[in-house]
Design a protein around this motif. Structure first.
Motif, mmCIF file in Angstrom:
data_model
loop_
_atom_site.group_PDB
_atom_site.id
_atom_site.type_symbol
_atom_site.label_atom_id
_atom_site.label_comp_id
_atom_site.label_asym_id
_atom_site.label_seq_id
_atom_site.Cartn_x
_atom_site.Cartn_y
_atom_site.Cartn_z
ATOM 1 N N ASN A 1 -3.509 10.321 1.540
ATOM 2 C CA ASN A 1 -4.448 9.317 1.027
ATOM 3 C C ASN A 1 -4.511 8.104 1.956
ATOM 4 N N LEU A 2 -3.333 7.687 2.443
ATOM 5 C CA LEU A 2 -3.282 6.555 3.371
ATOM 6 C C LEU A 2 -4.007 6.887 4.675
ATOM 7 N N ILE A 3 -3.808 8.103 5.167
ATOM 8 C CA ILE A 3 -4.455 8.515 6.418
ATOM 9 C C ILE A 3 -5.967 8.544 6.255
ATOM 10 N N GLU A 4 -6.424 9.094 5.137
ATOM 11 C CA GLU A 4 -7.868 9.142 4.879
ATOM 12 C C GLU A 4 -8.456 7.736 4.844
ATOM 13 N N ASP B 1 -12.671 -10.734 -16.506
ATOM 14 C CA ASP B 1 -11.482 -11.274 -15.848
ATOM 15 C C ASP B 1 -10.307 -10.312 -15.954
ATOM 16 N N GLU B 2 -10.599 -9.028 -15.983
ATOM 17 C CA GLU B 2 -9.571 -8.009 -16.085
ATOM 18 C C GLU B 2 -9.495 -7.229 -14.773
ATOM 19 N N PHE B 3 -8.305 -6.736 -14.454
ATOM 20 C CA PHE B 3 -8.117 -5.934 -13.254
ATOM 21 C C PHE B 3 -7.086 -4.860 -13.545
ATOM 22 N N GLN B 4 -7.042 -3.841 -12.690
ATOM 23 C CA GLN B 4 -6.045 -2.797 -12.869
ATOM 24 C C GLN B 4 -5.685 -2.155 -11.532
ATOM 25 N N GLY B 5 -4.504 -1.545 -11.510
ATOM 26 C CA GLY B 5 -4.027 -0.855 -10.329
ATOM 27 C C GLY B 5 -3.083 0.250 -10.739
ATOM 28 N N SER C 1 0.800 -1.228 0.000
ATOM 29 C CA SER C 1 0.000 0.000 0.000
ATOM 30 C C SER C 1 0.832 1.278 0.000
ATOM 31 N N ALA C 2 2.041 1.232 0.559
ATOM 32 C CA ALA C 2 2.889 2.427 0.557
ATOM 33 C C ALA C 2 3.340 2.785 -0.856
ATOM 34 N N HIS C 3 3.272 1.837 -1.775
ATOM 35 C CA HIS C 3 3.748 2.059 -3.145
ATOM 36 C C HIS C 3 2.587 2.118 -4.152
ATOM 37 N N ILE C 4 1.353 2.046 -3.643
ATOM 38 C CA ILE C 4 0.170 2.015 -4.501
ATOM 39 C C ILE C 4 -0.605 3.324 -4.357
ATOM 40 N N SER C 5 -0.911 3.944 -5.473
ATOM 41 C CA SER C 5 -1.718 5.163 -5.450
ATOM 42 C C SER C 5 -3.210 4.849 -5.511
ATOM 43 N N ALA C 6 -3.578 3.803 -6.251
ATOM 44 C CA ALA C 6 -4.972 3.369 -6.343
ATOM 45 C C ALA C 6 -4.987 1.848 -6.301
ATOM 46 N N ASN C 7 -5.766 1.300 -5.398
ATOM 47 C CA ASN C 7 -5.760 -0.141 -5.155
ATOM 48 C C ASN C 7 -6.095 -0.962 -6.391
ATOM 49 N N ASP D 1 -8.758 7.917 -6.924
ATOM 50 C CA ASP D 1 -9.420 7.316 -5.777
ATOM 51 C C ASP D 1 -8.491 6.240 -5.215
ATOM 52 N N PRO D 2 -7.921 6.441 -4.019
ATOM 53 C CA PRO D 2 -6.948 5.457 -3.514
ATOM 54 C C PRO D 2 -7.552 4.093 -3.236
ATOM 55 N N GLU D 3 -8.879 4.031 -3.047
ATOM 56 C CA GLU D 3 -9.521 2.759 -2.717
ATOM 57 C C GLU D 3 -9.726 1.864 -3.926
ATOM 58 N N LYS D 4 -9.907 2.473 -5.109
ATOM 59 C CA LYS D 4 -10.172 1.676 -6.303
ATOM 60 C C LYS D 4 -9.531 2.335 -7.517
ATOM 61 N N ALA D 5 -8.871 1.530 -8.349
ATOM 62 C CA ALA D 5 -8.238 2.043 -9.562
ATOM 63 C C ALA D 5 -9.280 2.160 -10.669
ATOM 64 N N LEU D 6 -10.238 3.055 -10.467
ATOM 65 C CA LEU D 6 -11.311 3.268 -11.439
ATOM 66 C C LEU D 6 -11.453 4.764 -11.710
#
Length: 458
Positions: A236-239, A52-56, A39-45, A94-99
């Protein structure tokens, strides 16, 4: 610069409907694990998108191969192709979802994924698909895309020739953090046998290529991450952590995110910056909710040291640290020390913000709790009443802190045998908590329990 990742399960339409649900649940669980671990290296989860596709979205591209390796290992025998784009993001993240975010990073990642699909070659391994596939393509909008993809092709070519035995050996070594001795013990083999299997698989060459590729990404793209970007990542992490603490009631995950935000702030800011003290307080606060008093105390005391230097010893922020320390000491059953800390906070707050202030009410509330623990119930009731009057006047009747005052005054009446008064106050607290807190909040559950205990006693 951001690193966008778009992954897609190869030939997912051939997966039976019975197996598809299990595969998607396994992928979703794995993505959640990656979001937590990195999570320290991710901007959006990392998020499942279509089918069957995903993104981050990463803020440090050097970690992308490590993440891809985890996905390949844990999703086997399903094959995944990865489009990696390094570029800008032009919209809100949106840090919670890469959308819904957009920018060249995602455009490049999509372009890389499409190119992979168009140029896909039949696997060199047997039809059973025993060996893993390293189907990874980069797009940066610059000439180095060819160099990056040449390295990916080299790694992919080696992996596609692994036998089932070699793949099992590699997986076990990865699971044992690279220790061949531990892998050999786990597999019931000699260390020399494991070493020969890795040499035959050219595993060392794969590792070297991956390390060099990650080092290039770090030196070329990640060093441009500015302090302001890192600090925004910390926010973003604090929020996210505060949402987990107050709404999701997931203290373990909240603690991880607050610690990551603290690490970022400590790496970017001067050691005596007030924002570091704030993060120390956040970490201590979660430990307090987890009833881990000693850890909470250690973080609160570190925050106090910074606040004394930044704000001085007679300011509101410093007083708040004395309140936090009092809470931790009380949890550790150190009543006398807790009283001294609360009293120091009270004196500062009465001088700086006055008696009729929510922070001052916290000091009164803390002192009341100390008197309760010492068995001095009349004094406890007196100080709880003071805190309640302030909270009702300033915060209003329907406030969680007002509910806390009702709850603790009820505790006093209950222990004094005045059960009807206690019951009335417990219900007052419950009515407020049901209005202002999320369903099934621990404080609301405590109200139910307290009411049930009185009825049980009757």
């Amino acid at each position: 610069m951001y690193c966008a990742v778009i992954g897609d399960i190869v030939k997912s339409k051939l997966i039976s409907s019975a197996e598809r649900d299990a595969v998607q649940r396994r992928l979703d669980s794995l993505l959640n694990d990656i979001n937590n671990q990195y999570s320290a290296h991710i901007s959006a989860n990392f998020t499942l998108t279509l089918g069957d596709e995903f993104q981050g979205l990463l803020n440090e591209s050097a970690f992308v191969l490590e993440i891809i390796g985890a996905l390949i290992k844990n999703m086997h025998p399903q094959k995944i192709r990865f489009g990696i784009g390094i570029g800008d993001i032009n919209t809100a993240i949106d840090p919670e979802k890469a959308l819904r975010a957009d920018g060249s990073a995602y455009h490049f990642a999509r372009k890389a994924l499409i190119t992979l699909k168009e140029n896909e070659m039949p696997a060199k391994s047997s039809a059973s698909g025993i060996s893993p596939m390293f189907l990874v393509r980069f797009e940066t909008g610059a000439a180095d895309s060819s160099l990056l993809n040449l390295n990916c092709g080299f790694i992919g070519g080696i992996m596609s020739n692994w036998s089932e035995k070699q793949w099992e050996t590699v997986k076990t070594v990865m699971e044992k953090a690279g220790s061949q001795s531990k892998a050999a013990a786990d597999m019931g083999l000699s260390k020399s046998t494991v070493t020969r299997s890795l040499q035959a698989a050219r595993y060392g060459e794969c590792q070297t290529a991956a390390r060099e590729l990650s080092a290039y990404l770090k030196d070329t793209y990640d060093t441009t991450v500015t302090a302001s970007v890192r600090l925004q990542q910390a926010l973003n992490l604090i929020e996210s952590a505060e949402y987990l603490t107050n709404t999701q009631i997931d203290y373990d995950l909240a603690l991880n995110k607050h610690k990551e935000a603290l690490f970022i702030r400590q790496s970017v800011l001067p050691e005596n910056d007030g924002r570091i003290a704030q993060s120390l307080d956040f970490v201590g606060g979660v430990y307090l909710k987890k009833k881990t008093g000693q850890s909470a105390l250690e973080y609160f005391e570190k925050a106090l040291d910074i606040k004394k230097e930044v704000y001085g010893d007679e300011e509101t922020e410093t007083a708040k640290s004395y309140l936090n320390i009092g809470d931790a000491l009380l949890l550790l059953a150190k009543s006398e020390e807790a009283y001294l800390s609360y009293n120091k906070a009270k004196n500062i707050l009465e001088s700086v913000v006055g008696a009729e202030n929510p922070d001052t009410a916290l000091a009164y509330y803390g002192m009341a709790n100390v008197y309760f623990e010492k068995g001095e119930y009349e004094k406890a009731l007196e100080w709880h009443q003071k805190a309640y009057e302030i909270r009702k006047k300033i915060l209003g009747e329907n406030n969680r802190y007002t509910a806390d005052s009702y709850d603790r005054m009820a505790d006093v009446y209950r222990i004094k045998g005045k059960h009807e008064k206690a019951l009335k106050l417990y219900f007052e607290s419950l009515n407020i908590r049901e209005k202002v807190l999320v369903p099934l909040h621990p404080d609301t559950m405590a109200s139910y329990y307290n009411i049930a205990e009185i009825y049980d006693g009757q």
